[in-house]
Structures are given as C-alpha cells and as structure tokens.
Enzyme design. Structure first.
Site, PDB file in Angstrom:
ATOM      1  N   TYR A   1     -11.092 -14.951  36.675  1.00 10.33           N
ATOM      2  CA  TYR A   1     -11.547 -14.667  35.309  1.00 10.33           C
ATOM      3  C   TYR A   1     -13.016 -14.257  35.308  1.00 10.33           C
ATOM      4  CZ  TYR A   1     -12.709 -15.356  30.391  1.00 10.33           C
ATOM      5  OH  TYR A   1     -13.162 -15.176  29.107  1.00 10.33           O
TER       6      TYR A   1
ATOM      7  N   LYS B   1     -14.321 -10.488  34.143  1.00  4.21           N
ATOM      8  CA  LYS B   1     -15.240 -10.243  33.034  1.00  4.21           C
ATOM      9  C   LYS B   1     -16.539  -9.603  33.528  1.00  4.21           C
ATOM     10  CE  LYS B   1     -14.480 -11.170  29.261  1.00  4.21           C
ATOM     11  NZ  LYS B   1     -13.791 -10.355  28.217  1.00  4.21           N
TER      12      LYS B   1
ATOM     13  N   PHE C   1      -8.479 -16.368  18.559  1.00  4.45           N
ATOM     14  CA  PHE C   1      -9.308 -17.331  17.830  1.00  4.45           C
ATOM     15  C   PHE C   1     -10.582 -16.683  17.289  1.00  4.45           C
ATOM     16  CE2 PHE C   1     -12.801 -20.556  18.802  1.00  4.45           C
ATOM     17  CZ  PHE C   1     -12.804 -21.084  17.530  1.00  4.45           C
TER      18      PHE C   1
ATOM     19  N   LEU D   1     -12.184  -7.591  22.303  1.00  2.00           N
ATOM     20  CA  LEU D   1     -12.002  -9.009  22.592  1.00  2.00           C
ATOM     21  C   LEU D   1     -10.759  -9.290  23.423  1.00  2.00           C
ATOM     22  CD1 LEU D   1     -13.874  -8.960  19.958  1.00  2.00           C
ATOM     23  CD2 LEU D   1     -13.008 -11.260  19.526  1.00  2.00           C
TER      24      LEU D   1
ATOM     25  N   ASN E   1      -0.976 -14.721  17.608  1.00  2.00           N
ATOM     26  CA  ASN E   1      -1.106 -15.750  18.625  1.00  2.00           C
ATOM     27  C   ASN E   1      -0.247 -16.963  18.255  1.00  2.00           C
ATOM     28  OD1 ASN E   1      -2.072 -17.121  20.846  1.00  2.00           O
ATOM     29  ND2 ASN E   1      -4.224 -16.703  20.396  1.00  2.00           N
TER      30      ASN E   1
ATOM     31  N   ASP F   1      -3.505  -5.500  18.822  1.00  2.00           N
ATOM     32  CA  ASP F   1      -3.087  -6.670  19.593  1.00  2.00           C
ATOM     33  C   ASP F   1      -1.598  -6.548  19.860  1.00  2.00           C
ATOM     34  OD1 ASP F   1      -3.158  -9.192  20.822  1.00  2.00           O
ATOM     35  OD2 ASP F   1      -4.444 -10.030  19.254  1.00  2.00           O
TER      36      ASP F   1
END
Length: 334
Positions: A157, A161, A19, A84, A43, A39
């Site tokens: 998560y 990160k 996104f 990302l 998606n 990638d």
C-alpha cells in the site's frame, strides 16, 4: 478552467462513495458545486442516501483500472477531479496486494492521463503510510521514506501510494498538469467503515463487545477528524499555490492506540465493556505484516500555504463519532 465561484465547479470524485469521499461530496454540494461520483458501487456504509436526491449530484459507475471507463466520466467540461479511489485496509494489503497495486497505481495513471487530455485540475489523496517506518518524526512533506522488505505484503500500500505521487509529480513536470496532493494521517469520524481501529472500537463497544487492541497498544498515531481532512482537501483544490505541491493533513497530537481505545470505551460507557481484547498481529497475519511504531505529521506547510489548522481534537472527535453512531444503530449492527 475554474468557472466563476457563483456558478460552482463541475467536480468528479473517484471513490466518492467511500468514507472521506462521501463527506467531501456533501461539502462540495453544500457549496454549490456539481458533483459526479465515479465509483464501482456504494460502500458497506451506503453514503449515497445523503445526497442522492440533490439535482446537482450524479453517479457514474466507474472502474479506474479501465481507461475507457475513466474517459467516460472525466470529460472536457470537468473543472476538478478529486482522486480518492484506492484499495485501503490491512486485510487487503496482506491478502491481495496485487489488487492494491493495480487500483492504486494503474488506476491513478488512468485518471491522470484523462485529466491531461481534458486539462482538469487534480487533487490526489495520499497517505501518511508513504513515510513508512522513518524513525525521524514529525514527518515533513519531503522527508525520506523508510520501508521494509518487498516480501512483506504490508508495504504494497505504501509503495502503491508513493508510485501514485511519483506519477502525479512527473505529469506536472512533463505536461504542466495542475496537480496537488494531500496526505491524510489517520482520518476518522461518522460513517467510517467499522473495520478500522477507531471505528471498529466504536461499533464493538456499542454492541457491548470488547474492542480489539493490537499488539502492545503502545504504537502511536495522530488521529484526524474527517471534517478537518475535508476542509484541508478543499483548500488545496482551490489555492493556486498548491499546484505541484504535497501537504500533510493531520493532527500533530500523538496518541497511543491504547489511549484511543480507552477513550472510546469511556465515551461509549457500555456497562459490559471495561477493557480491550488483545490481538497479536503476528498470529493474525504472519510475516506479511509489519506495524509502524509512530506517525506524526509536520503540518507547518499546510498552515503557511493553505491556512489550514486542525480544529477538532480527538476527545471531541470521538464524542461526535460515538454520538452519530449511537443515533444510527444500523451502522454498528453491520
């Protein structure tokens, strides 16, 4: 390594079909940069159709957990890497935390090592989740992290990160790797996978279905329109004062989940949808999930160093998101 502005930069975006990554790719191509998306594949929402015909765009199938795959795309001629790639979403956190940790930690290490070898500058995207459930808001960049037990998979998560950030700062300190970090606070907007709270509400309302409202609906978030997030990301990638620093990128206006879901209902205006459908996350996820009651960023540092300010409030952002979705029925029929 940055070339003269008129030549544009040679840029790699890992996770560029996601996104935020797709919006970032659009903006960078419009500025004259050469963009390679690294990638696995497009998606659920195939964003590559937006720029696949641009001669300055290319795609290299890349698995960030494979060092050789990363080395094939992060080469000596790459000026900037926007990292990302990540596994995002509550279902992933609670059902497959190993995958979350593998991609977000090991994948980041591979990208940072490749950039160390090439000298490429790195922009790492992180998340408000690193702060966990710290009760002291708003969160400044160096505030404490407060998390639950490691038995609660939901925290995989946040931990992954935070580990990615630790590695980025460590590589900067040890090797002078030119890194910058931006932490997003609940980014939303056109093309977001219709799985997250706001995007799911838009899609369900357009289909004439009641949107979901999780638990009490009194949890608060600060929703950030994607254009604002991308603008802050690009600013941080260009400013030399951003090297070695982290920045909160987000709205400072707090909204309850109930308020935002009601805003979507009112904005869509479907006659069959007048209220939300309550969902109990304890029943849905069991003990693997724990919610965060509040997330509010302090964005003074981004304003002072980068000159970044939020430009799109949530009312305008939701209106633009609904307007785009209404014009693209394939999206909300997914």
């Amino acid at each position: 390594m940055t070339p003269p502005p008129e030549q544009g930069r040679n840029v790699v975006i890992t996770g560029g079909f996601g996104f935020v990554g797709s919006h970032l790719a659009e903006q960078l191509l419009a500025r004259g940069d050469r963009v390679t998306i690294a990638d696995l594949a497009p998606n659920t929402v195939d964003t590559s159709m937006l720029f696949r015909e641009d001669p300055r765009f290319s795609f290299v199938r890349t698995d960030v957990t494979d060092p050789d795959s990363v080395d094939a795309v992060v080469t000596a001629d790459v000026d900037m890497v926007f990292h990302l790639s990540a596994v995002v979403g509550i279902t992933h956190y609670v059902n497959d935390p190993l995958r979350v940790l593998d991609v977000n930690v090991n994948g980041t290490r591979n990208v940072l090592e490749a950039c160390r070898r090439t000298g490429s500058r790195v922009l790492l995207t992180s998340t408000s989740e690193v702060f966990g459930k710290n009760p002291s808001t708003p969160f400044a960049e160096d505030d404490d992290r407060v998390l639950g037990t490691t038995r609660t998979a939901r925290w995989s998560y946040s931990t992954s990160k935070a580990m990615a950030e630790h590695m980025a700062f460590a590589m900067h300190d040890a090797y002078g790797l030119p890194i910058s970090i931006v932490r997003y606070f609940n980014v939303y907007g056109p093309r977001q996978n219709p799985y997250f709270v706001l995007s799911q509400s838009v899609a369900r309302c357009l289909r004439g279905e009641r949107p979901y409202l999780y638990d009490s609906g009194e949890q608060t978030r600060c929703f950030t329109f994607v254009d604002d997030a991308v603008r802050g990301t690009i600013m941080a990638s260009e400013d030399p004062r951003a090297i070695g620093e982290a920045f909160n990128i987000g709205s400072m206006v707090e909204s309850t989940m109930s308020e935002v879901v009601d805003l979507v209902i009112d904005t869509v205006g479907h006659p069959a949808v007048t209220s939300a459908e309550p969902v109990d996350t304890r029943e849905l996820y069991g003990s693997k999930y724990e919610d965060i009651p509040r997330r509010i960023p302090d964005t003074a540092k981004a304003a002072e160093v980068l000159g970044w300010h939020l430009e799109t409030d949530v009312v305008e952002g939701v209106r633009r998101t609904v307007e785009w979705a209404r014009a693209n029925p394939w999206y909300w029929q997914i």
